[in-house]
Design a protein around this motif. Structure first.
Motif, PDB file in Angstrom:
ATOM      1  N   THR A  38      31.253  30.572  46.168  1.00 13.49           N
ATOM      2  CA  THR A  38      30.839  29.884  44.688  1.00 13.49           C
ATOM      3  C   THR A  38      31.135  31.027  44.537  1.00 13.49           C
ATOM      4  O   THR A  38      30.465  32.567  44.070  1.00 13.49           O
ATOM      5  N   VAL A  39      31.817  30.466  42.541  1.00 12.24           N
ATOM      6  CA  VAL A  39      32.394  31.804  42.187  1.00 12.24           C
ATOM      7  C   VAL A  39      32.203  31.195  40.624  1.00 12.24           C
ATOM      8  O   VAL A  39      32.139  29.980  40.675  1.00 12.24           O
ATOM      9  N   GLU A  40      31.945  31.893  40.000  1.00  7.59           N
ATOM     10  CA  GLU A  40      31.791  31.677  38.110  1.00  7.59           C
ATOM     11  C   GLU A  40      32.704  32.166  37.311  1.00  7.59           C
ATOM     12  O   GLU A  40      32.981  33.086  37.553  1.00  7.59           O
ATOM     13  N   PHE A  41      32.977  31.577  36.696  1.00 14.77           N
ATOM     14  CA  PHE A  41      33.658  31.993  35.075  1.00 14.77           C
ATOM     15  C   PHE A  41      33.304  31.051  33.812  1.00 14.77           C
ATOM     16  O   PHE A  41      33.199  30.099  33.419  1.00 14.77           O
ATOM     17  N   GLU A  42      32.872  32.480  32.757  1.00 14.01           N
ATOM     18  CA  GLU A  42      32.725  31.075  31.444  1.00 14.01           C
ATOM     19  C   GLU A  42      31.046  30.114  31.613  1.00 14.01           C
ATOM     20  O   GLU A  42      31.478  28.986  31.535  1.00 14.01           O
ATOM     21  N   ASP A  43      30.548  30.754  32.694  1.00 16.36           N
ATOM     22  CA  ASP A  43      29.283  29.265  32.921  1.00 16.36           C
ATOM     23  C   ASP A  43      29.742  28.186  33.662  1.00 16.36           C
ATOM     24  O   ASP A  43      29.320  26.428  34.147  1.00 16.36           O
ATOM     25  N   THR A  44      30.859  28.025  34.244  1.00 15.67           N
ATOM     26  CA  THR A  44      31.326  26.969  35.272  1.00 15.67           C
ATOM     27  C   THR A  44      31.795  27.429  36.430  1.00 15.67           C
ATOM     28  O   THR A  44      31.944  28.460  37.041  1.00 15.67           O
ATOM     29  N   LYS A  45      31.096  26.871  37.784  1.00 11.54           N
ATOM     30  CA  LYS A  45      30.924  27.214  38.770  1.00 11.54           C
ATOM     31  C   LYS A  45      31.710  26.086  39.794  1.00 11.54           C
ATOM     32  O   LYS A  45      31.992  25.527  40.084  1.00 11.54           O
ATOM     33  N   LEU A  46      33.013  27.194  40.289  1.00  6.53           N
ATOM     34  CA  LEU A  46      33.349  26.630  41.417  1.00  6.53           C
ATOM     35  C   LEU A  46      33.471  27.002  42.876  1.00  6.53           C
ATOM     36  O   LEU A  46      33.249  27.999  43.052  1.00  6.53           O
ATOM     37  N   ASN A  47      33.442  26.178  44.045  1.00  8.65           N
ATOM     38  CA  ASN A  47      33.545  26.074  45.227  1.00  8.65           C
ATOM     39  C   ASN A  47      34.257  25.946  45.689  1.00  8.65           C
ATOM     40  O   ASN A  47      35.545  24.872  46.286  1.00  8.65           O
ATOM     41  N   ILE A  48      35.369  27.751  45.874  1.00  6.47           N
ATOM     42  CA  ILE A  48      36.489  27.900  46.713  1.00  6.47           C
ATOM     43  C   ILE A  48      36.597  27.604  48.230  1.00  6.47           C
ATOM     44  O   ILE A  48      36.197  27.936  49.223  1.00  6.47           O
ATOM     45  N   LYS A  49      37.580  27.189  48.806  1.00  7.49           N
ATOM     46  CA  LYS A  49      37.243  27.123  50.230  1.00  7.49           C
ATOM     47  C   LYS A  49      38.236  28.135  50.939  1.00  7.49           C
ATOM     48  O   LYS A  49      38.693  28.525  50.194  1.00  7.49           O
ATOM     49  N   TYR A  50      38.051  28.905  52.249  1.00 10.77           N
ATOM     50  CA  TYR A  50      39.070  30.255  52.100  1.00 10.77           C
ATOM     51  C   TYR A  50      40.308  29.714  52.184  1.00 10.77           C
ATOM     52  O   TYR A  50      41.069  30.733  51.678  1.00 10.77           O
ATOM     53  N   ASP A  51      40.561  28.442  53.091  1.00 11.39           N
ATOM     54  CA  ASP A  51      42.407  28.240  53.366  1.00 11.39           C
ATOM     55  C   ASP A  51      42.550  28.160  51.670  1.00 11.39           C
ATOM     56  O   ASP A  51      44.253  27.431  51.854  1.00 11.39           O
ATOM     57  N   TRP A  52      41.820  28.535  50.696  1.00  8.11           N
ATOM     58  CA  TRP A  52      42.801  27.994  49.192  1.00  8.11           C
ATOM     59  C   TRP A  52      43.120  29.037  49.191  1.00  8.11           C
ATOM     60  O   TRP A  52      43.524  29.212  47.859  1.00  8.11           O
ATOM     61  N   ILE A  53      42.551  30.480  49.104  1.00  8.94           N
ATOM     62  CA  ILE A  53      43.035  31.564  49.074  1.00  8.94           C
ATOM     63  C   ILE A  53      43.773  32.628  50.182  1.00  8.94           C
ATOM     64  O   ILE A  53      44.055  32.362  51.387  1.00  8.94           O
ATOM     65  N   LYS A  54      44.947  32.545  48.872  1.00  9.19           N
ATOM     66  CA  LYS A  54      46.050  33.521  49.591  1.00  9.19           C
ATOM     67  C   LYS A  54      45.961  35.031  49.856  1.00  9.19           C
ATOM     68  O   LYS A  54      45.813  35.923  51.442  1.00  9.19           O
ATOM     69  N   LYS A  55      45.126  35.741  49.229  1.00  3.29           N
ATOM     70  CA  LYS A  55      44.707  37.240  49.091  1.00  3.29           C
ATOM     71  C   LYS A  55      43.486  37.415  48.360  1.00  3.29           C
ATOM     72  O   LYS A  55      43.211  36.747  46.690  1.00  3.29           O
TER      73      LYS A  55
END
Length: 173
Positions: A146-163
């Motif tokens: 779970t990450v945050e940017f300017e009060d927006t929280k996002l749940n990101i799956k590991y397989d969406w991440i390249k690096k």
């Protein structure tokens, strides 16, 4: 990015040996890369009290590894050992790496634009149209982060991440 898979073969042998040697030096093994073609073994260590390693730590581990390199008959004769800190912008390739980065900024290179993963979420333009983003890491789970940017929280799956890397703010040093 699929998280690092279970180590096998020669890399598993190196990982088990290096884990023991590094622990005996009161340090932690952060990561390890074995490159069979060049016979390079890269060992990344950290002092658990500082979260990094200094030259003396690297020398201690290098010296502690020497008897094993000289005596173990399973090691390549041309082995090149490199011992270092994982660095300020260390790679995040295992769940434990992400866990140590909670509360810090991380740089993600995604497999596609961030907005494509969240079509129903109105994202700031700074991240929605980008594949490479810097975000605050808030939580880690087995499924993703779970990450945050300017009060927006996002749940990101590991397989969406390249690096993924730690994004150190040099103003803090």
């Amino acid at each position: 990015m699929v998280l690092r898979q279970e180590r096998k073969g020669m890399e598993k042998k190196f990982f088990e040996l290096c884990s023991k040697v590094v622990k005996d030096e009161n340090l932690d093994l952060y990561d390890l890369d074995y490159i069979p073609g060049s016979h390079a073994l890269r060992v990344f260590i950290i002092d658990p009290s500082t979260g990094s390693a200094v030259l003396d730590d690297c020398i201690k581990v290098d010296r502690a590894m020497t008897p094993y390199i000289d005596e173990a008959d399973w090691m390549p004769e041309e082995l090149t050992l490199e011992v270092s800190s994982p660095g300020l912008y260390r790679q995040l390739r295992e769940i434990s790496h992400f866990e140590t980065a909670v509360g810090q900024k991380i740089k993600l290179v995604m497999t596609k634009k961030v907005g494509e993963f969240f079509p129903d979420v109105e994202l700031p333009k700074k991240i929605g149209k980008e594949k490479t983003v810097i975000l605050d890491l808030k939580e880690v789970s087995e499924e993703g982060i779970t990450v945050e940017f300017e009060d927006t929280k996002l749940n990101i799956k590991y397989d969406w991440i390249k690096k993924a890397n730690l994004e150190t703010e040099l103003d803090n040093f």
